[in-house]
Scaffold this motif. Structure first.
Motif, short mmCIF file in Angstrom:
data_model
loop_
_atom_site.label_atom_id
_atom_site.label_comp_id
_atom_site.label_asym_id
_atom_site.label_seq_id
_atom_site.Cartn_x
_atom_site.Cartn_y
_atom_site.Cartn_z
N VAL A 70 0.69 -1.26 0.08
CA VAL A 70 -0.10 -0.01 0.34
C VAL A 70 1.10 1.17 0.03
O VAL A 70 0.58 2.09 -0.65
N GLU A 71 1.90 1.17 0.89
CA GLU A 71 2.80 2.59 0.90
C GLU A 71 3.56 2.53 -0.25
O GLU A 71 3.68 3.74 -0.86
N ALA A 73 2.53 1.63 -3.38
CA ALA A 73 1.58 1.88 -4.32
C ALA A 73 1.31 3.55 -4.37
O ALA A 73 1.44 4.27 -5.33
N LEU A 74 1.03 4.08 -3.10
CA LEU A 74 1.03 5.39 -2.80
C LEU A 74 2.18 6.28 -3.57
O LEU A 74 1.97 7.29 -3.94
N TYR A 79 0.84 9.28 -5.06
CA TYR A 79 -0.36 9.48 -4.39
C TYR A 79 -1.86 9.69 -5.08
O TYR A 79 -2.56 10.37 -4.90
N GLN A 83 -8.64 4.50 -5.28
CA GLN A 83 -9.07 3.82 -4.09
C GLN A 83 -9.43 2.42 -4.40
O GLN A 83 -9.12 1.41 -3.65
N LYS A 85 -7.92 0.48 -6.61
CA LYS A 85 -6.76 -0.21 -6.68
C LYS A 85 -6.20 -0.61 -5.31
O LYS A 85 -5.71 -1.75 -5.10
N ILE A 86 -6.24 0.32 -4.45
CA ILE A 86 -5.71 -0.05 -2.87
C ILE A 86 -6.74 -1.14 -2.42
O ILE A 86 -6.08 -1.93 -1.80
N ILE A 89 -5.21 -4.30 -3.88
CA ILE A 89 -4.12 -4.73 -2.96
C ILE A 89 -4.51 -5.62 -1.70
O ILE A 89 -3.78 -6.41 -1.42
#
Length: 230
Positions: A70-71, A73-74, A79, A83, A85-86, A89
């Motif tokens: 997650v980190e 990807a951001l 950033y 959402q 795609k998060i 994940i």
């Protein structure tokens, strides 16, 4: 060679059952989700860096891996990642946690044989809840006298385990797939170790040729070959 052994410790992931393969699959799915932002090679590199950076906070295991995805990807998307795609994940992580347990060939035969003359334990690192779940699903709990889920596997961690078991270092034999985690630290503290390589190894667990050169451990081709040593 093993006449003084009283306790045999087994690593869990990629020694008792398949594990690292699922991380490689997850990394590939993660890279596909971020394909609009970077190449797969670059995404793999950034994710690995984030995982190592986060070990001090999350330790080892799937949950820390998901947080690192997650980190990453951001940051990789500046950033801008949607959402949805998060959420995908997070689903990758849940699917990893729900994977069936695939025992490695002959492992139950080996445990059954060794249990007759030795106290068997599991000495593994990772997330406590996840490792307990995998052990329960594996059907192997009946072979083990003690389960130790360690935050790390450095010499000091093994010395604490040896003290807890109330044995001398030379009375412990460790069997595992990782030279860095399961073998070399045991050699350093005076215990015995047998290396059973797995075809996939996390980069963080790789060691140099110089580190491999110690002769104070045995390498076998597969877990069944362990029985020929006793």
């Amino acid at each position: 060679m093993y006449k003084n052994i009283k306790v045999i410790a087994f690593d869990a992931d990629d020694t008792l059952w398949v594990n690292e393969t699922y991380f490689r699959e997850a990394e590939h799915l993660f890279a596909k989700l971020l394909a609009n932002y970077e190449t797969e090679n670059k995404i793999d590199q950034e994710l690995f860096k984030k995982e190592i950076e986060n070990l001090q906070y999350y330790g080892y295991g799937i949950k820390g891996f998901v947080l690192s995805m997650v980190e990453s990807a951001l940051e990789i998307s500046n950033y801008q990642i949607p959402q949805q795609k998060i959420a995908k994940i997070l689903n990758i992580g849940k699917e990893m946690l729900e994977k069936p347990i695939e025992l490695l060939p002959d492992i139950e035969h080996v445990l059954e044989f060794l249990q007759r003359n030795y106290k068997l334990i599991v000495a593994t690192k990772g997330d406590l809840l996840d490792q307990e779940r995998k052990l329960e699903k594996s059907g192997l709990l009946k072979y083990f006298h003690h389960i130790e889920v360690m935050s790390d596997k450095k010499p000091k961690d093994y010395l604490k385990l040896i003290q807890h078991l109330d044995i001398y270092p030379e009375e412990l034999l460790m069997i595992g797939n990782s030279l860095k985690s399961d073998i070399l630290p045991l050699v350093e503290v005076g215990a015995m170790a047998i290396h059973v390589p797995f075809h996939t190894t996390w980069v963080h667990e790789e060691v140099t040729e110089e580190e491999k050169s110690t002769t104070h451990y045995k390498t076998v081709l597969n877990i069944k070959e362990v029985l020929t040593l006793f």
